[in-house]
Design an enzyme around this catalytic site. Structure first.
Site, PDB file in Angstrom:
ATOM      1  N   HIS A  25       0.865  -1.186   0.000  1.00 16.72           N
ATOM      2  CA  HIS A  25       0.000   0.000   0.000  1.00 16.72           C
ATOM      3  C   HIS A  25       0.898   1.231   0.000  1.00 16.72           C
ATOM      4  CE1 HIS A  25       1.132   0.120   4.192  1.00 16.72           C
ATOM      5  NE2 HIS A  25       0.568  -1.057   4.427  1.00 16.72           N
ATOM      6  N   GLU A  26       0.281   2.392   0.081  1.00 14.59           N
ATOM      7  CA  GLU A  26       1.034   3.652   0.010  1.00 14.59           C
ATOM      8  C   GLU A  26       2.103   3.773   1.107  1.00 14.59           C
ATOM      9  OE1 GLU A  26       1.303   6.557  -1.921  1.00 14.59           O
ATOM     10  OE2 GLU A  26       0.347   5.309  -3.428  1.00 14.59           O
ATOM     11  N   HIS A  28       4.053   1.319   2.244  1.00 16.19           N
ATOM     12  CA  HIS A  28       5.235   0.638   1.695  1.00 16.19           C
ATOM     13  C   HIS A  28       5.857   1.484   0.580  1.00 16.19           C
ATOM     14  CE1 HIS A  28       2.705  -2.970   2.979  1.00 16.19           C
ATOM     15  NE2 HIS A  28       3.820  -3.142   3.674  1.00 16.19           N
ATOM     16  N   GLN A  52       7.823 -14.968  12.446  1.00 14.86           N
ATOM     17  CA  GLN A  52       7.375 -13.864  13.296  1.00 14.86           C
ATOM     18  C   GLN A  52       5.895 -13.967  13.647  1.00 14.86           C
ATOM     19  OE1 GLN A  52       8.559 -10.866  10.238  1.00 14.86           O
ATOM     20  NE2 GLN A  52       6.670  -9.830  10.815  1.00 14.86           N
ATOM     21  N   GLY A 138       9.167   1.658   8.551  1.00 16.31           N
ATOM     22  CA  GLY A 138       8.131   2.625   8.890  1.00 16.31           C
ATOM     23  C   GLY A 138       7.988   2.816  10.387  1.00 16.31           C
ATOM     24  N   SER A 176      -2.351  -0.248   6.587  1.00 16.24           N
ATOM     25  CA  SER A 176      -1.815  -1.537   7.014  1.00 16.24           C
ATOM     26  C   SER A 176      -2.342  -2.597   6.068  1.00 16.24           C
ATOM     27  CB  SER A 176      -2.293  -1.847   8.441  1.00 16.24           C
ATOM     28  OG  SER A 176      -2.146  -3.228   8.710  1.00 16.24           O
TER      29      SER A 176
END
Ligand code: AMP
Length: 274
Positions: A25-26, A28, A52, A138, A176
């Site tokens: 998405h934006e 990333h 994880q 991020g 997200s």
């Protein structure tokens, strides 16, 4: 991958690495743009890292949208994309992992035991495979960024960690990959996270330094939106993530909660002026 990156570097180019789990998405893409702006070439990785995720978490249903991801990366002129298989990253005989730094222990460390061991291990592996000059992460995953910065410093990794701002929808919802799990009603409920953080930021700006007061504002805002399962709503030291009673300089407000069955996280820095 290492040979391809070295070839770029032999040609005098610097390389910026953007590790992701895909479903881009934006948020990333903002990392890719920053890497392209600061380095001569950008390398993105797409790997849904099984180590994880806890057994009960959403590894198997995590969104996988490889074709769309590759198109988006192409649109950003991303120079290389690495999409390893699970076997390539973790052959059956692999058994080494990274003991994450202290800052991994609170908050996510309590709610998702083992999560940062998996993150630190896969990130170090990616750093070794892709010897970039810089790596971009991020602030959305605030604790993750601290864990990686600390690991890079503690292990003398020859890479510079760059932490980039949170990208949000116009109404405040932090982007997200997991937002696509939300029903329209849940998406509305999810706005409570950024609303709570905005309220805290405003009260901090007005001079409130009692962490219990700020914490209560977050809890009440989440509760008013019908969010019942709150993993944490914390006011913490922005370097160590130890929870604060009284804010002396700056702090970070962090939230993790479930909207329906989807776990969302968000945070904001509370920075003292001057
Ligand atoms: P993920 O694919 O969720 O592992 O995220 C890959 C990278 O993108 C991590 O460094 C995240 O912190 C970052 N990221 C995810 N969402 C956002 C966002 N809304 N704004 C900025 N960065 C983000």
């Amino acid at each position: 991958m290492r040979a391809a990156v070295r070839e770029l570097q032999l040609g005098g180019k610097t390389v910026g690495l953007v590790p992701t789990m895909g479903a881009l998405h934006e948020g990333h893409l903002s990392l890719v743009r920053r890497a392209k702006a600061e380095c001569d070439a950008a390398v993105a990785t797409i790997f849904v890292n099984p180590t994880q995720f806890a057994p009960h978490e959403d590894f198997s249903k995590y969104p996988r949208t490889l074709e769309a991801d590759l198109r988006l990366l192409e649109g950003e002129n991303c120079d290389l994309v690495f999409v390893p298989s699970r076997e390539e990253m973790y052959p059956p005989e692999a058994s080494t992992s990274i003991e994450p730094p202290q800052v991994a222990a609170p908050l996510e460390g309590v709610c998702r035991p083992g999560h940062f061991r998996g993150v630190a291990t896969v990130v170090l592996k990616l750093f070794n495979m892709i010897p970039a000059e810089r790596a971009y992460f991020g602030q959305k995953d605030f604790q993750q960024a601290l864990v990686i910065e600390r690991m890079a410093a503690d292990l003398n990794l020859p890479i510079q960690i760059v932490v980039c701002p949170i990208i949000r929808e116009p109404d405040g919802l932090a982007l997200s990959s997991r937002n696509r799990y939300l029903s329209p009603g849940e998406r509305q409920q999810g706005l409570a996270l950024s609303r709570a953080l905005n309220l805290v930021q405003k009260r901090f700006g007005d001079g409130e330094r009692d962490a219990a007061v700020l914490k209560r504002i977050m809890q009440e805002t989440l509760e008013a939106a019908g969010i019942e399962r709150v993993d944490y709503a914390a006011i913490a030291d922005p370097q160590t993530l130890t929870e604060l009673k009284q804010i002396e300089g700056s702090a970070v407000a962090l939230i993790a909660c479930f909207v329906g069955t989807t776990r969302l996280i968000d945070n904001c820095l509370l920075a003292a002026q001057g």
